[in-house]
Design an enzyme around this catalytic site. Structure first.
Site, PDB file in Angstrom:
ATOM      1  N   SER A 138      42.752  40.207  46.049  1.00  0.00           N
ATOM      2  CA  SER A 138      41.302  40.143  45.904  1.00  0.00           C
ATOM      3  C   SER A 138      40.614  41.142  46.825  1.00  0.00           C
ATOM      4  CB  SER A 138      40.812  38.729  46.232  1.00  0.00           C
ATOM      5  OG  SER A 138      39.409  38.671  46.281  1.00  0.00           O
ATOM      6  N   GLN A 160      42.238  43.687  42.634  1.00  0.00           N
ATOM      7  CA  GLN A 160      41.045  43.138  41.979  1.00  0.00           C
ATOM      8  C   GLN A 160      39.792  43.656  42.667  1.00  0.00           C
ATOM      9  OE1 GLN A 160      39.028  40.635  43.653  1.00  0.00           O
ATOM     10  NE2 GLN A 160      37.530  40.467  42.005  1.00  0.00           N
ATOM     11  N   TYR A 162      35.737  43.431  43.154  1.00  0.00           N
ATOM     12  CA  TYR A 162      34.377  42.936  42.979  1.00  0.00           C
ATOM     13  C   TYR A 162      33.476  44.162  43.066  1.00  0.00           C
ATOM     14  CZ  TYR A 162      35.467  37.976  43.248  1.00  0.00           C
ATOM     15  OH  TYR A 162      35.936  36.707  42.982  1.00  0.00           O
ATOM     16  N   THR A 188      36.602  42.240  38.075  1.00  0.00           N
ATOM     17  CA  THR A 188      35.994  40.956  37.751  1.00  0.00           C
ATOM     18  C   THR A 188      34.545  41.173  37.319  1.00  0.00           C
ATOM     19  OG1 THR A 188      37.431  39.720  39.242  1.00  0.00           O
ATOM     20  CG2 THR A 188      35.333  38.696  38.654  1.00  0.00           C
ATOM     21  N   ARG A 197      27.443  26.098  43.490  1.00  0.00           N
ATOM     22  CA  ARG A 197      28.717  25.427  43.749  1.00  0.00           C
ATOM     23  C   ARG A 197      28.512  24.273  44.726  1.00  0.00           C
ATOM     24  NH1 ARG A 197      32.763  30.695  44.521  1.00  0.00           N
ATOM     25  NH2 ARG A 197      32.364  31.629  42.463  1.00  0.00           N
ATOM     26  N   LYS A 270      38.263  41.421  33.771  1.00  0.00           N
ATOM     27  CA  LYS A 270      38.514  39.985  33.920  1.00  0.00           C
ATOM     28  C   LYS A 270      37.213  39.203  33.736  1.00  0.00           C
ATOM     29  CE  LYS A 270      40.670  36.724  37.166  1.00  0.00           C
ATOM     30  NZ  LYS A 270      39.528  35.847  37.498  1.00  0.00           N
ATOM     31  N   HIS A 294      36.772  32.266  35.227  1.00  0.00           N
ATOM     32  CA  HIS A 294      36.866  32.191  36.685  1.00  0.00           C
ATOM     33  C   HIS A 294      37.277  30.785  37.135  1.00  0.00           C
ATOM     34  CE1 HIS A 294      35.662  35.005  40.025  1.00  0.00           C
ATOM     35  NE2 HIS A 294      35.965  33.932  40.730  1.00  0.00           N
ATOM     36  N   ARG A 297      34.438  28.364  37.866  1.00  0.00           N
ATOM     37  CA  ARG A 297      33.685  28.499  39.109  1.00  0.00           C
ATOM     38  C   ARG A 297      32.343  29.212  38.951  1.00  0.00           C
ATOM     39  NH1 ARG A 297      36.474  27.870  43.822  1.00  0.00           N
ATOM     40  NH2 ARG A 297      35.538  29.652  44.893  1.00  0.00           N
ATOM     41  N   ASP A 325      43.748  33.564  32.062  1.00  0.00           N
ATOM     42  CA  ASP A 325      43.809  32.626  33.177  1.00  0.00           C
ATOM     43  C   ASP A 325      42.777  31.523  32.964  1.00  0.00           C
ATOM     44  OD1 ASP A 325      41.257  33.145  34.325  1.00  0.00           O
ATOM     45  OD2 ASP A 325      42.064  34.440  35.871  1.00  0.00           O
ATOM     46  N   GLY A 327      42.989  27.414  34.301  1.00  0.00           N
ATOM     47  CA  GLY A 327      43.529  26.111  33.942  1.00  0.00           C
ATOM     48  C   GLY A 327      45.034  26.011  33.892  1.00  0.00           C
ATOM     49  N   ARG A 329      48.505  25.168  34.802  1.00  0.00           N
ATOM     50  CA  ARG A 329      49.066  24.271  35.810  1.00  0.00           C
ATOM     51  C   ARG A 329      50.532  23.932  35.561  1.00  0.00           C
ATOM     52  NH1 ARG A 329      45.008  25.766  37.451  1.00  0.00           N
ATOM     53  NH2 ARG A 329      43.253  24.668  38.405  1.00  0.00           N
TER      54      ARG A 329
END
Length: 398
Positions: A138, A160, A162, A188, A197, A270, A294, A297, A325, A327, A329
């Protein structure tokens, strides 16, 4: 045992061996330090980590409806196993963005990892390199990108971005990443500003305001050029400079030309959920998109990421690589995403939990458990190739 032949995969671990390793350790009275059901990691990490970090990693936008939508979208699809097929050899390798990967997995970008473990990004990066899967660093890492690259050795690494307001800082980031061996740029798009949030707001917790997650910026010559005094002499001024230039809600599709001009490797966008946005990415000469919200988020009440995947694949799957991407798991989640057209998946929160609970070893456990479960799901459903899955392997539950 799974076959791992082809390209860079030949040195990769045998994912199918992990369960036997665990069982053999059990003979000596040794049980795993962490759950093998990766869906339990959030609960366990929540008991060990401080409230601020827990909220930052686990939280979503608003009341979490999009986090729930991601899970519901995955659960709507069910696998239809087929019998009496020779599944004695499996091949998990995939071709993505011009490189051969040993399995359809990369660690996705998660910032400020020092809030969950002192070894932070280098530990996660070493784990990825040890298991032969890409690590995506990131922009808002706790560790400068050069140090993370050094920790990985020859491991496959992606960067990645930003995409902030300061073009010189962006240009400098791209140059540093390229010089440090990062091969893919992941941009992103869905965070032109931070969402509402409550998990973070209730704790009044934003690590960046404490100078955490700003290592790439504070060590960057172009960023430093905008400061009146060095970072160590005036941390507050450096933080304010960071917050002023970090996000840019004014970016448009036309701005992608700047990135292409300054990055000669693959570029992946992304945060794409709409087929028309995917088409614009392809028209702009991008190499891939990540179907992602995301992890829930950014936009509360948004579409579940897997619900968006088939439309994006139908729109551009023949023009660029579609990754996924939000979720993921478990191994069956990976199976479903691949069956619906994703070339590979990015894993997020579970490896952050693994890092917080057991450092590099915890991240390696998460990678190995996920891929062993995927390998078993593939075989027990009558399939032998990660690239051979189609929607016919699934049925909708609703």
């Amino acid at each position: 045992m799974a076959s791992l032949s082809g390209g860079s995969a030949e040195a990769a671990p045998d994912w199918s061996a992990y369960q036997f390793e665990i069982y053999l350790n059990g003979v000596a009275g040794i049980v795993p330090r962490m759950p093998t059901d990766l869906t339990r990691l959030e609960e366990v990490a929540g008991r060990w980590l401080a409230p601020g970090p827990v909220g930052y990693v686990t939280g979503g936008a608003g009341n979490g409806r999009t986090v729930q939508a991601n899970r519901a979208a995955l659960d709507r699809w069910q696998i239809v196993p087929r019998m009496l097929r020779d599944v004695s050899e499996r091949d998990l390798t995939v071709e993505v963005l011009g490189r051969s990967l040993p399995a359809p997995l990369a660690l996705g970008p998660i910032g400020v990892l020092s809030i969950v473990h002192p070894e932070a990004e280098p530990a996660a990066a070493r784990a990825a390199a040890a298991q032969g899967v890409p690590y995506t660093l990131s922009s808002v890492s706790s560790t400068p990108l050069e140090q993370v690259a050094a920790a990985m050795g020859d491991g496959e690494r992606w960067f990645q971005l930003y995409w902030g307001k300061d073009r010189e800082v962006t240009r400098s980031f791209l140059g540093r990443a390229k010089a440090s061996g990062f091969s893919v740029l992941v941009v992103t798009l869905d965070t032109p500003m931070l969402s509402w949030r409550p998990h973070d707001l209730d704790q009044a917790y934003l690590p960046f305001l404490r100078g955490v997650g700003t290592a790439n910026y504070f060590t960057d010559p172009a960023f430093q050029a905008g400061l009146a005094r060095p970072v160590h002499e005036d941390l507050n001024a450096a933080v304010l400079h960071f917050t002023a230039m970090f996000s840019d809600p004014g970016k448009t599709w036309d701005d992608l030309a700047f990135l292409r001009e300054h990055w000669d490797g693959p570029i992946v966008l992304k945060g794409v959920l709409h087929p028309d946005d995917a088409r614009q990415a392809a028209d702009a000469g991008m190499d891939g998109v990540v179907v992602s919200n995301h992890g829930g988020r950014q936009v509360n009440g948004a579409i579940g990421a897997l619900d968006a995947l088939p439309g994006v694949v139908a729109a551009v799957g023949d023009r660029l690589d579609v990754l996924f991407d939000s979720g993921i798991r478990s191994g069956d989640d990976v199976f479903k995403a691949l069956a619906l057209g994703a070339r590979t998946v990015l894993l997020g929160r579970p490896y952050a939990y693994g890092l917080g609970l057991d450092g590099q070893a915890g991240v390696e456990h998460v990678i190995r458990a996920l891929l062993n479960e995927f390998d078993l799901t593939l075989a027990l459903s009558g399939h032998t190739s990660a690239t051979g899955l189609t929607p016919e392997a699934l049925t909708r539950a609703d």
